[in-house]
Design an enzyme around this catalytic site. Structure first.
Site, PDB file in Angstrom:
ATOM      1  N   PRO A   1      89.162  14.472-161.916  1.00 26.75           N
ATOM      2  CA  PRO A   1      90.583  14.842-161.896  1.00 26.75           C
ATOM      3  C   PRO A   1      90.757  16.344-161.715  1.00 26.75           C
ATOM      4  CG  PRO A   1      90.179  13.245-163.624  1.00 26.75           C
ATOM      5  CD  PRO A   1      88.831  13.607-163.056  1.00 26.75           C
ATOM      6  N   CYS A   2      91.702  16.716-160.853  1.00 31.51           N
ATOM      7  CA  CYS A   2      91.810  18.100-160.404  1.00 31.51           C
ATOM      8  C   CYS A   2      92.817  18.936-161.188  1.00 31.51           C
ATOM      9  CB  CYS A   2      92.183  18.125-158.923  1.00 31.51           C
ATOM     10  SG  CYS A   2      93.766  17.306-158.572  1.00 31.51           S
TER      11      CYS A   2
END
Length: 412
Positions: free
Chosen positions: A117-118
């Site tokens: 997840p960014c």
């Protein structure tokens, strides 16, 4: 080639690899995205068996999800592992994958793909989140990725993340990326990274993402990006992308194609499966004040002007912050590619206003999916909000397909 797909999301990266790679497992913690992955695996199996009528029955709500899966072998159903990767779960995830490897008599894992997840690395909200770094476990999820590399020793890996990772600093106020690279190298991998703009590769969206490509030494990683460069192509415009879609207003759902012939790119890559009808072409309802703003913004865009929030009549300015984010209402340019579709589209559509002023609305789930180059036969579970989130977080499948074909070129 056999691959494992980590932090899979809805499967945008996976979609590009499907035609040339054997995907052993998707690992995804979000329940809705996992259901999307499971449904997509079912779609491909049924298509291969010439039994897409069951998929169609599901889309038409004639059978339940469970009834659909009754036509799909258990090994296909179990390709998706709905699990958060953590210190507590990684051992059991390995066990699950190992069982699938054993059942398929697989001797080599060729690749691992995916990106954690960014949000932790994003430049959006970075100042607000700076005080949380000591407790933000998302920053170091890449270390679990490295554990998978050490466990399965694949020949290559593809690690995708946001542009913000280039400038992100950890809790010691030191650049994180050089430390990450060192840890990947310590695990036995040579790697190269590059910022890739999807619009340079045929995706109708300016979307810059950091791609890290690593190998165990079987090929030089920098060759990957040289080969990928040969696959550049011009993108179609938003007007061309949407030209065959129906007219609809805010709050409406129209799941039938318009009368206009689709663009050649759309016909080949988006509407390639003529047996599946249009789905999820649903526009969210908008507040009357927002619709007035949408209309003005669309008119301005058609006249070559990008609308600013401070240009509104004060009576229409409902947001407290009137000095920043003045482009919070943004119209897609019908004569160019889209700006980046992000997961915030699940909260509102103000940043993604349809260019046709007569429709006066934000874009639909299907239109957002098209901007990301998901084919029209791709269905997102389980709600409109979940669908928008999955689309905004995804790697464009058309870019993913070029990444996959580049790997095939190099190893061949």
């Amino acid at each position: 080639m056999n691959i494992i797909d980590l932090f899979s999301g809805a499967g945008g990266l996976t979609e590009g690899f499907r035609s040339s790679f054997n995907i052993i497992n998707h690992v995804e913690m979000d329940t809705a995205a996992s259901k999307t992955l499971q449904l997509r695996d079912a779609f491909y199996f049924l298509n291969q068996q010439n039994q897409l009528e069951f998929y169609l029955q599901y889309l038409q709500k004639n059978i339940s999800f469970e009834e659909l899966l009754a036509y799909v072998p258990i090994n296909i159903q179990e390709k998706t592992l709905n699990e958060k990767i953590s210190a507590e779960t990684i051992s059991s995830i390995f066990d699950s994958i190992n069982q699938k490897i054993s059942r398929q008599n697989i001797t080599t894992i060729d690749g691992i793909i995916g990106g954690p997840p960014c949000q932790a690395y994003s430049t959006v909200g970075r100042a607000r989140n700076s005080g949380k770094k000591d407790n933000d476990e998302r920053i170091y999820l890449y270390r679990y990725y490295i554990e998978f590399l050490q466990k399965y020793q694949p020949h290559f890996f593809v690690f995708e993340n946001v542009k913000g990772l280039l400038s992100f600093k950890d809790q010691f106020n030191e650049p994180l990326l050089p430390k990450m690279i060192q840890e990947f190298e310590n695990a036995g991998y040579r790697l190269h990274y590059q910022l890739i703009d999807s619009s340079m590769y045929g995706v109708p969206q300016k979307r810059e993402r950091l791609i890290i490509f690593g190998t165990d030494g079987t090929i030089a990683p920098e060759l990957f990006f040289k080969q990928l460069e040969t696959k550049k192509e011009n993108s179609i415009t938003i007007g061309q992308l949407f030209q065959d879609l129906p007219f609809l207003h805010s709050g409406e759902t129209v799941n039938s194609y318009g009368q206009t012939i689709p663009n050649a790119f759309v016909n080949r890559h988006i509407r390639s499966n003529s047996d599946i009808p249009l789905t999820q072409n649903v526009a969210r309802p908008n507040q009357p004040n927002d619709l007035l703003i949408y209309r003005q913004a669309a008119i301005d865009k058609s006249q070559g002007h990008n609308f600013r929030y401070d240009e509104l009549d004060p009576s229409q300015q409902t947001h407290k912050n009137r000095r920043e984010f003045l482009d919070r209402y943004k119209v897609l340019d019908k004569d160019s590619v889209s700006h980046t579709v992000v997961a915030h589209i699940s909260k509102d559509g103000h940043y993604y206003i349809h260019p046709d002023v007569t429709q006066n609305r934000s874009i639909t789930v299907r239109e957002a999916a098209r901007i990301q180059t998901f084919p029209d036969d791709f269905y997102f579970e389980t709600s409109r909000t979940h669908a928008f989130t999955q689309i905004g977080n995804a790697v464009p499948p058309y870019l993913a397909k070029k990444i996959a074909s580049t790997i095939i070129d190099l190893y061949n």
